[in-house]
Design a protein around this motif. Structure first.
Motif, mmCIF file in Angstrom:
data_model
loop_
_atom_site.group_PDB
_atom_site.id
_atom_site.type_symbol
_atom_site.label_atom_id
_atom_site.label_comp_id
_atom_site.label_asym_id
_atom_site.label_seq_id
_atom_site.Cartn_x
_atom_site.Cartn_y
_atom_site.Cartn_z
ATOM 1 N N ALA A 61 0.835 -1.188 0.000
ATOM 2 C CA ALA A 61 0.000 0.000 0.000
ATOM 3 C C ALA A 61 0.876 1.246 0.000
ATOM 4 O O ALA A 61 1.886 1.301 0.704
ATOM 5 C CB ALA A 61 -0.910 0.011 1.222
ATOM 6 N N ARG A 62 0.472 2.218 -0.826
ATOM 7 C CA ARG A 62 1.221 3.468 -0.890
ATOM 8 C C ARG A 62 0.439 4.537 -0.149
ATOM 9 O O ARG A 62 -0.747 4.726 -0.394
ATOM 10 C CB ARG A 62 1.387 3.859 -2.355
ATOM 11 N N MET A 63 1.129 5.236 0.758
ATOM 12 C CA MET A 63 0.466 6.268 1.560
ATOM 13 C C MET A 63 1.179 7.591 1.355
ATOM 14 O O MET A 63 2.401 7.627 1.236
ATOM 15 C CB MET A 63 0.539 5.898 3.051
ATOM 16 N N ASN A 64 0.398 8.664 1.314
ATOM 17 C CA ASN A 64 0.998 9.996 1.311
ATOM 18 C C ASN A 64 0.934 10.527 2.716
ATOM 19 O O ASN A 64 -0.107 10.456 3.366
ATOM 20 C CB ASN A 64 0.235 10.923 0.370
ATOM 21 N N TYR A 65 2.053 11.074 3.169
ATOM 22 C CA TYR A 65 2.080 11.534 4.547
ATOM 23 C C TYR A 65 2.846 12.860 4.629
ATOM 24 O O TYR A 65 3.978 12.973 4.177
ATOM 25 C CB TYR A 65 2.762 10.493 5.437
ATOM 26 N N THR A 66 2.180 13.872 5.190
ATOM 27 C CA THR A 66 2.841 15.148 5.414
ATOM 28 C C THR A 66 3.450 15.121 6.793
ATOM 29 O O THR A 66 2.743 15.052 7.798
ATOM 30 C CB THR A 66 1.843 16.315 5.295
ATOM 31 N N ALA A 67 4.765 15.128 6.836
ATOM 32 C CA ALA A 67 5.476 14.976 8.100
ATOM 33 C C ALA A 67 5.522 16.294 8.859
ATOM 34 O O ALA A 67 5.129 17.343 8.341
ATOM 35 C CB ALA A 67 6.890 14.456 7.843
ATOM 36 N N GLN A 71 7.023 18.588 4.845
ATOM 37 C CA GLN A 71 7.203 17.984 3.532
ATOM 38 C C GLN A 71 6.242 16.807 3.346
ATOM 39 O O GLN A 71 5.924 16.096 4.303
ATOM 40 C CB GLN A 71 8.624 17.417 3.415
ATOM 41 N N GLU A 72 5.884 16.577 2.080
ATOM 42 C CA GLU A 72 5.060 15.403 1.817
ATOM 43 C C GLU A 72 5.921 14.211 1.405
ATOM 44 O O GLU A 72 6.780 14.328 0.542
ATOM 45 C CB GLU A 72 4.020 15.687 0.737
ATOM 46 N N TYR A 73 5.676 13.084 2.061
ATOM 47 C CA TYR A 73 6.431 11.861 1.793
ATOM 48 C C TYR A 73 5.522 10.778 1.215
ATOM 49 O O TYR A 73 4.319 10.767 1.468
ATOM 50 C CB TYR A 73 7.060 11.329 3.085
ATOM 51 N N VAL A 74 6.137 9.884 0.453
ATOM 52 C CA VAL A 74 5.434 8.682 -0.006
ATOM 53 C C VAL A 74 5.946 7.510 0.819
ATOM 54 O O VAL A 74 7.141 7.220 0.830
ATOM 55 C CB VAL A 74 5.692 8.420 -1.502
ATOM 56 N N LEU A 75 5.032 6.894 1.548
ATOM 57 C CA LEU A 75 5.412 5.733 2.357
ATOM 58 C C LEU A 75 4.805 4.485 1.736
ATOM 59 O O LEU A 75 3.593 4.376 1.608
ATOM 60 C CB LEU A 75 4.879 5.878 3.790
ATOM 61 N N ASN A 76 5.655 3.575 1.315
ATOM 62 C CA ASN A 76 5.160 2.300 0.791
ATOM 63 C C ASN A 76 5.261 1.226 1.863
ATOM 64 O O ASN A 76 6.359 0.886 2.311
ATOM 65 C CB ASN A 76 5.981 1.861 -0.425
ATOM 66 N N GLU A 173 3.407 8.701 15.815
ATOM 67 C CA GLU A 173 4.813 8.541 16.149
ATOM 68 C C GLU A 173 5.479 7.524 15.204
ATOM 69 O O GLU A 173 6.637 7.695 14.819
ATOM 70 C CB GLU A 173 4.893 8.040 17.588
ATOM 71 N N ILE A 174 4.724 6.494 14.857
ATOM 72 C CA ILE A 174 5.274 5.501 13.936
ATOM 73 C C ILE A 174 5.548 6.150 12.580
ATOM 74 O O ILE A 174 6.620 5.985 11.995
ATOM 75 C CB ILE A 174 4.306 4.306 13.772
ATOM 76 N N LEU A 175 4.584 6.918 12.076
ATOM 77 C CA LEU A 175 4.745 7.547 10.769
ATOM 78 C C LEU A 175 5.964 8.474 10.758
ATOM 79 O O LEU A 175 6.761 8.462 9.823
ATOM 80 C CB LEU A 175 3.470 8.309 10.401
ATOM 81 N N GLU A 176 6.116 9.265 11.836
ATOM 82 C CA GLU A 176 7.274 10.168 11.922
ATOM 83 C C GLU A 176 8.584 9.365 11.953
ATOM 84 O O GLU A 176 9.562 9.728 11.300
ATOM 85 C CB GLU A 176 7.196 11.037 13.179
ATOM 86 N N SER A 177 8.590 8.288 12.709
ATOM 87 C CA SER A 177 9.809 7.486 12.816
ATOM 88 C C SER A 177 10.181 6.870 11.472
ATOM 89 O O SER A 177 11.367 6.758 11.143
ATOM 90 C CB SER A 177 9.633 6.359 13.836
ATOM 91 N N VAL A 178 9.176 6.458 10.720
ATOM 92 C CA VAL A 178 9.466 5.890 9.403
ATOM 93 C C VAL A 178 10.164 6.946 8.542
ATOM 94 O O VAL A 178 11.172 6.676 7.890
ATOM 95 C CB VAL A 178 8.176 5.375 8.724
ATOM 96 N N VAL A 179 9.647 8.169 8.589
ATOM 97 C CA VAL A 179 10.241 9.242 7.799
ATOM 98 C C VAL A 179 11.668 9.546 8.268
ATOM 99 O O VAL A 179 12.585 9.694 7.458
ATOM 100 C CB VAL A 179 9.369 10.518 7.885
ATOM 101 N N LEU A 180 11.856 9.604 9.595
ATOM 102 C CA LEU A 180 13.149 10.027 10.125
ATOM 103 C C LEU A 180 14.198 8.915 10.107
ATOM 104 O O LEU A 180 15.371 9.170 9.870
ATOM 105 C CB LEU A 180 12.985 10.523 11.572
ATOM 106 N N LEU A 181 13.786 7.681 10.374
ATOM 107 C CA LEU A 181 14.767 6.617 10.592
ATOM 108 C C LEU A 181 15.002 5.709 9.391
ATOM 109 O O LEU A 181 16.100 5.213 9.187
ATOM 110 C CB LEU A 181 14.345 5.760 11.800
ATOM 111 N N VAL A 182 13.952 5.460 8.606
ATOM 112 C CA VAL A 182 14.144 4.572 7.454
ATOM 113 C C VAL A 182 14.865 5.363 6.366
ATOM 114 O O VAL A 182 14.426 6.444 5.986
ATOM 115 C CB VAL A 182 12.795 4.034 6.927
#
Ligand code: GDP
Ligand code: MG
Length: 598
Positions: A61-67, A71-76, A173-182
């Motif tokens: 699943a592809r998600m759009n997330y504004t961190a 910024q807008e990120y694409v999280l797969n 918090e999970i979404l932010e961590s994905v952006v920051l750590l992955v």
């Protein structure tokens, strides 16, 4: 989107620790799926999965997330199957990611599948983000579990995220961590295309839908692509992203995840793990590690009613379009008539296929007990593989028999270590190692013949430990043993579908237990039915089923009405699945009797 703002991750967890629920929350919180659309566990969309609460096929699943950085990120999110039968698919889907959420139930702790999946993730060099889920439960002990993960896996858990997927706590918090750590994918857009297939399914209108991650380069609709392992070439006629519903796009580049359709006839033509490249500008080398998943467990499938044979073939042909790991070939049994010998990745895979055949194709099947694949060396030194015990060459025509072994890793509360070891010992297990993980939790490692694991080891382990132990196993190759073929005879005739290969030291006990069990399972007839077990021409055990008396209830001696009812119910049930073997009606359960021995 630029590669720097893409994050590809998966969720790894032991079964029931909340992976699907968490995936749902992520889709919901990013607005990918609206609350109205949200059915529980969106990613587990097969009916069977939903009922069993397991994830069989992986999805994306592809998600759009504004961190928080604006910024807008694409999280797969790439979902992985949680079960050991599908560990090859797990490892492939992890290769499509740069990071993984490690979800551990805070009221339980690290389990066997947690470990197995973490090892796979570490091998793929993923950034692992620990998540302690179910903190809403009164029994949750996040501090204990945090320490446990650090101790067992050696993973720094100081930053572990506390969540309740059920109540929606900690999701942001999970979404932010994905952006920051992955880490973002490597930017290799200018290189020749290499895309990794991590899943596929068959669609009757568009052909196979291939799920893939672009590792290098880019791909457009209309491109002619080559699958590097199979060598086959196709023109992409539909390309898109998974949101999680399919949305068409014109182009996908390095780091992105999507799907394509190219009039591919069967999933076996676009196998998980294969590399896609462009015919016009091919990559020099495919991505590493492609392998075909090999069946480990075989059984016979026969229609109860011989007229259903063509329907069974058709159903298998259809399932095969969707399941590259399923193998089958026609089998003729003197006892059972025409059917198929089928190969599966493991026991769960076998159950799933059987259930789908009966449910989706409305077939009544008799299945024979599962068998592993034996390696037999004949007198000339030639090796062959035997997946059907009835076809084992007799002792004069073989030099040796080898059987597949597995390394079995169990995690259990300390108080069950004794019973677990006894169980393994009874199953010809060789003790390898035992480690105290943390207070009250122990890992026990054995090497054991796969044949002993496939005969309901899992259920025994669960019941002997009141459900507290968990296990994982991995194949470790073939070993020679003193194995013999045990034949079972009903009414004087050997029944090929009941033949089995057992260790000589256990043959006598198994023979006796089998004849006793068959006596119990096969209903009485108008005549006496002898049941015998034999090795070669030597009878090692025998029982008789006495001829039928007029009134089955007569043996209930009066009063106990509920017992009479039970007996009648048992009879009615038994009628449903019978196979005539000679003049004797044999119920389905009899062919699985080996799984019910004590
Ligand atoms: P999976 O096997 O890892 O996909 O686990 P599921 O998402 O199917 O969850 C297993 C069970 O745990 C389901 O009954 C969920 O409702 C429940 N569950 C999942 N997350 C939570 C949570 O945070 N708190 C509680 N109390 N239950 C949860
Ligand atoms: Mg699930």
């Amino acid at each position: 989107v630029p590669v720097s703002r893409i994050r590809n991750f998966s969720i790894i967890a032991h079964i029931d620790h909340g992976k699907s629920t968490l995936a749902d929350r992520l889709l919901q919180d990013t607005g990918t799926v609206s609350n109205r659309e949200m059915k529980e566990q969106f990613l587990d969309n097969m009916e069977l999965e939903r009922e069993r609460g397991i994830t069989i096929k992986l999805q994306a699943a592809r998600m759009n997330y504004t961190a928080l950085d604006g910024q807008e990120y694409v999280l797969n999110l790439i979902d992985t199957p949680g079960h050991v039968d599908f560990s090859y698919e797990v490892s492939r889907s992890l290769l499509a990611c740069e990071g993984a959420l490690l979800v551990v139930d805070a009221s339980q702790g690290v389990e066997a599948q947690t470990l197995a999946n973490v090892y796979l993730a570490l091998e793929s060099n993923l950034e692992i983000i620990p998540v302690l889920n179910k903190i809403d439960l009164p029994g949750a002990e996040p501090e204990r579990v945090r320490a446990e993960i650090e101790e067992i896996i050696g993973l720094d858990c100081s930053g572990a995220i506390l969540t309740s997927a059920k109540q929606g706590i900690g999701i942001q918090e999970i979404l932010e961590s994905v952006v920051l750590l992955v880490p973002p994918p490597r930017d290799t857009i200018d290189e020749p295309l290499r895309a990794l297939i991590f899943d596929s399914y068959y669609d009757s209108y568009r052909g196979v839908i291939v799920y893939f991650r672009v590792m290098d380069g880019s791909v457009k609709r209309g491109d002619k692509v080559r699958l590097m392992a199979s060598g086959k070439e196709y023109v992409i006629d539909e390309l898109g992203i998974l949101s999680p519903t399919q949305i068409e796009v014109d182009e996908l580049h390095a780091g992105e995840v999507g799907y394509f359709a190219a009039s591919i006839k069967a999933v076996g033509d676009a196998r998980v793990g294969d590399t896609i490249t462009l015919v016009s500008k091919p990559a020099a080398k495919p991505l590493d590690g492609y392998a075909e998943a090999k069946p480990m467990v075989f059984c016979g499938l026969f229609p109860t009613d011989a007229d259903q044979y063509p329907e069974l073939r058709e159903a298998l042909d259809k399932l095969r379009l969707n399941d590259a790991a399923l193998q089958y070939e026609p089998e003729t049994s003197s006892a059972m008539g025409f059917g198929f010998r089928c190969g599966f990745l493991g026991l769960l895979h076998m159950e799933i296929v059987q259930e789908r055949l009966e449910r989706e194709y409305d077939l009544d099947l008799i299945t024979t007990a599962p068998s592993v694949v034996y390696r037999v060396t004949d007198n000339h030194g030639t090796q062959s593989y035997i997946d059907n015990p009835s076809t084992l060459p007799d002792p004069n025509h073989r030099q040796k028999i080898e059987e597949p072994y597995v390394k079995l890793e169990m995690i259990t509360p300390e108080e069950y270590v004794g019973t677990l070891m006894e169980l393994c010992q009874n199953r010809r297990g060789e003790f390898k190692d035992m480690k105290y993980l943390t207070k009250g939790r122990t890992t026990v490692i054995y090497e054991m013949p796969l044949a002993e694991v496939v005969t309901d080891f899992f259920d025994r382990m669960k019941s002997n430990t009141r459900g507290y132990a968990s296990m994982e196993y991995q194949p470790i190759g073939y070993r020679e043993n003193n194995l013999v073929k045990l034949d079972l005879m009903i009414n004087g005739d050997p029944v090929d579908a009941l033949a089995m290969i057992v260790h000589r030291d256990k043959a006598y006990n198994v023979g006796r237990a089998m004849t006793e069990k068959l006596k119990e399972l096969i209903p009485r007839h108008q005549f006496k039915v002898p049941i015998q077990a034999a090795i070669g021409s030597k009878i090692i055990a025998s029982e008789n089923i006495p001829a039928l008396r007029k009134d089955v209830l007569a043996k209930c001696y009066g009063g106990d009405i509920s017992r009479k009812k039970k007996l009648l119910q048992k009879q009615a049930k038994g009628k449903k699945r019978m196979k005539s073997v000679g003049t004797v009606d044999v119920p389905q359960e009899a062919f699985m009797a080996v799984l019910k021995l004590n």
